[in-house]
Design an enzyme around this catalytic site. Structure first.
Site, PDB file in Angstrom:
ATOM      1  N   GLY A   1       0.807  -1.200   0.000  1.00 23.55           N
ATOM      2  CA  GLY A   1       0.000   0.000   0.000  1.00 23.55           C
ATOM      3  C   GLY A   1       0.846   1.259   0.000  1.00 23.55           C
ATOM      4  N   SER A   2       0.382   2.270   0.724  1.00 27.23           N
ATOM      5  CA  SER A   2       1.016   3.588   0.649  1.00 27.23           C
ATOM      6  C   SER A   2       2.398   3.650   1.271  1.00 27.23           C
ATOM      7  CB  SER A   2       0.110   4.628   1.304  1.00 27.23           C
ATOM      8  OG  SER A   2      -1.072   4.799   0.538  1.00 27.23           O
ATOM      9  N   THR A   3       2.801   2.649   2.054  1.00 22.85           N
ATOM     10  CA  THR A   3       4.179   2.663   2.555  1.00 22.85           C
ATOM     11  C   THR A   3       5.177   2.566   1.408  1.00 22.85           C
ATOM     12  OG1 THR A   3       4.162   0.257   2.918  1.00 22.85           O
ATOM     13  CG2 THR A   3       3.550   1.666   4.788  1.00 22.85           C
ATOM     14  N   PHE A   4       4.729   1.984   0.285  1.00 24.26           N
ATOM     15  CA  PHE A   4       5.601   1.852  -0.886  1.00 24.26           C
ATOM     16  C   PHE A   4       5.862   3.203  -1.557  1.00 24.26           C
ATOM     17  CE2 PHE A   4       6.606   0.863  -5.330  1.00 24.26           C
ATOM     18  CZ  PHE A   4       7.579  -0.104  -5.171  1.00 24.26           C
ATOM     19  N   LYS A   5       5.059   4.187  -1.234  1.00 28.12           N
ATOM     20  CA  LYS A   5       5.244   5.510  -1.833  1.00 28.12           C
ATOM     21  C   LYS A   5       6.616   6.096  -1.508  1.00 28.12           C
ATOM     22  CE  LYS A   5       0.287   6.473  -1.884  1.00 28.12           C
ATOM     23  NZ  LYS A   5      -0.837   7.184  -1.239  1.00 28.12           N
TER      24      LYS A   5
END
Length: 485
Positions: free
Chosen positions: A215-219
């Protein structure tokens, strides 16, 4: 008469030579095949004829051995078994070994040639030495903080020391007691069947063997790629990104749950977690450079060992632009282990220098003499120092003014990134809550710990399982333990 005696003596000598040759054939040329024969229990009996060496945490043993008085004399015992099962694994007379019990089996069982007093001693004498010990890098207080924070929910925590790669906590829940599998008999087979039949999969090491959409941690990874390739030269400058964003080559729109994402800067997009900005930046970076960037963080590496094998975190190497956009925000086919996402936070915390993670500090003889010591080594330069410093500032902003406020610690510099990852057919499954972070004590020159937390809670409402709400408080407690001697 003498002639007959000579003939008899020659025959006896011939028989003796034949006997010696046959013994040599069995002991030298057939030794391996005889040892490997399932009907030969001698090696098994010898293996369990002495106590197994111990696995240590913080100088204290979390394993032991018990004299059962049976033919297989010594069984493995565990102290706080469920707490340390994701570290130790099990050593079973029935089902073999896993994790450290497997990776360091030669040391623990006493068969490693490095434990012998002289080279080739074990091979010549066919003996084994007293079992050696394995000293782990785990910090007990951090392990307990992570375990208690998860509270039995399905999830995992991995914590790493950024400057060295030492793994300080490795937790997976629900867990199990590996001592239930140590011996033989119906109680062991019953325990094995129950554990394997459980829907919660307690023997699955979620921290290193399970991959999730990050999810957004990959951003953070996509932002690093955008900065390193100069797709973004000023993280505070507004981007040309609509909200919602139409995925390239499709009529599908990608929305934001946050407000104010239209044309938001990279820094603002990280702070409030804008899908549209990071998806569009991933497409602008391009597939080739995104694949190169994720590789530097450890994605797509099927050979990572700590020393136990770690499941490969995936980022597809062949995608259309719409798939690349989704992958760039940690969706589509992008998956990661909690350890992998701790490595992402660690790379940011350590100025872009990603250290190879390791769980075993050293192995020793039974008397404590060091046999082998592991040390810090660079895995990859995941990003430039300048990019890492920019991302550190952005991650601090997430905690101080953004979605990660639940990770804040008074007087401590904390950087973080939340994530809520969709999964299942048409995203129908309950989302996973993610949080990655690092913490730096006030007087320290660099961060002391990087943490990744994932919580998969089928009983939670979607609104209650955000990374900031479910995972960040766990990360905070682990970081607090890391900063306390």
């Amino acid at each position: 008469m003498i002639r007959y005696i000579r003939r008899a003596a020659a025959l006896c000598l011939l028989l003796l030579v034949a006997l010696l040759l046959n013994a040599a054939r069995i002991q030298v040329f057939q030794a391996d095949s005889l040892n490997d024969n399932p009907a030969n229990r001698r090696l098994t009996i010898t293996r369990y004829s002495q106590p197994r060496g111990n696995i240590l945490v913080g100088g204290n043993s979390v394993t032991g051995s018990e004299n059962t008085g049976e033919q297989l004399k010594y069984e493995r015992t565990y102290k706080n078994g469920p707490l340390y099962a994701p570290v130790t694994g099990y050593a079973s007379q029935t089902y073999g070994t896993t994790l450290i019990e497997n990776a360091e089996d030669d040391i623990l069982s006493g068969t490693d040639s490095m434990l012998a007093p002289f080279p080739l001693w074990n091979e010549i004498t066919r003996s084994q030495q007293p079992g050696g010990n394995v000293v782990t890098t785990i910090k007990d207080s951090m392990q307990r903080a992570a375990y208690n924070g998860l509270g039995g929910r399905r999830g995992a925590v991995a914590a790493v020391e950024p400057s060295t790669g030492r793994i300080l906590a490795l937790v997976s829940t629900p867990s199990y007691d590996p001592g239930l599998l140590s011996g033989t008999g119906s109680s062991v087979t019953d325990a094995w069947q129950l554990l394997n039949a459980s829907k919660s999969r307690p023997m699955l090491n979620r921290a290193i063997r399970q991959t999730y959409p990050p999810g957004s941690t990959f951003k953070i990874v996509t932002a690093a790629a955008a900065l390193d390739t100069d797709v973004v030269t000023d993280p505070d400058a507004r981007t040309d990104t609509p909200s919602p964003y139409v995925l390239p080559g499709t009529t599908t729109t990608l929305p934001n749950e946050a407000e104010g994402c239209e044309n938001a800067s990279l820094a603002e997009a990280i702070r409030v977690s804008c899908n549209t900005v990071l998806a569009e930046l991933g497409v602008r970076v391009g597939l080739t450079d995104m694949v190169d960037a994720v590789r530097k963080f450890g994605f797509n590496d099927s050979g990572l060992k700590i020393p136990s094998g770690v499941a490969k975190s995936n980022f597809d190497t062949e995608m259309s632009d719409d798939q690349l956009a989704l992958s760039s925000i940690g969706q589509f086919d992008t998956t990661a282990t909690p350890l992998q996402m701790a490595m992402v936070a660690s790379a940011v915390a350590n100025g872009g220098d990603l250290k190879y993670p390791y769980l075993v500090d050293r192995t020793t003889t039974s008397s404590g003499s060091t046999v082998h010591r592991n040390g810090s080594r660079t895995y990859h330069q995941a990003m430039s120092w300048r990019t890492a410093m920019q991302l550190r500032r952005m991650m601090v902003d997430v905690v101080e003014r953004g979605t990660g406020s639940h990770a804040a610690i008074d007087g401590v510099k904390v950087g973080g990134k939340t994530g809520t990852a969709q999964h299942g057919i048409d995203n129908s499954g309950r989302p996973y809550a993610w949080f990655i972070s690092w913490a730096q004590a006030p007087a320290a020159t660099q961060p002391a710990v990087a943490v990744a937390v994932v919580v998969e809670d089928a009983a939670a409402n979607r609104a209650d399982i955000s990374g900031g709400g479910s995972a960040a408080p766990i990360a905070r407690s682990v970081m607090e333990a890391a900063l306390t001697d």
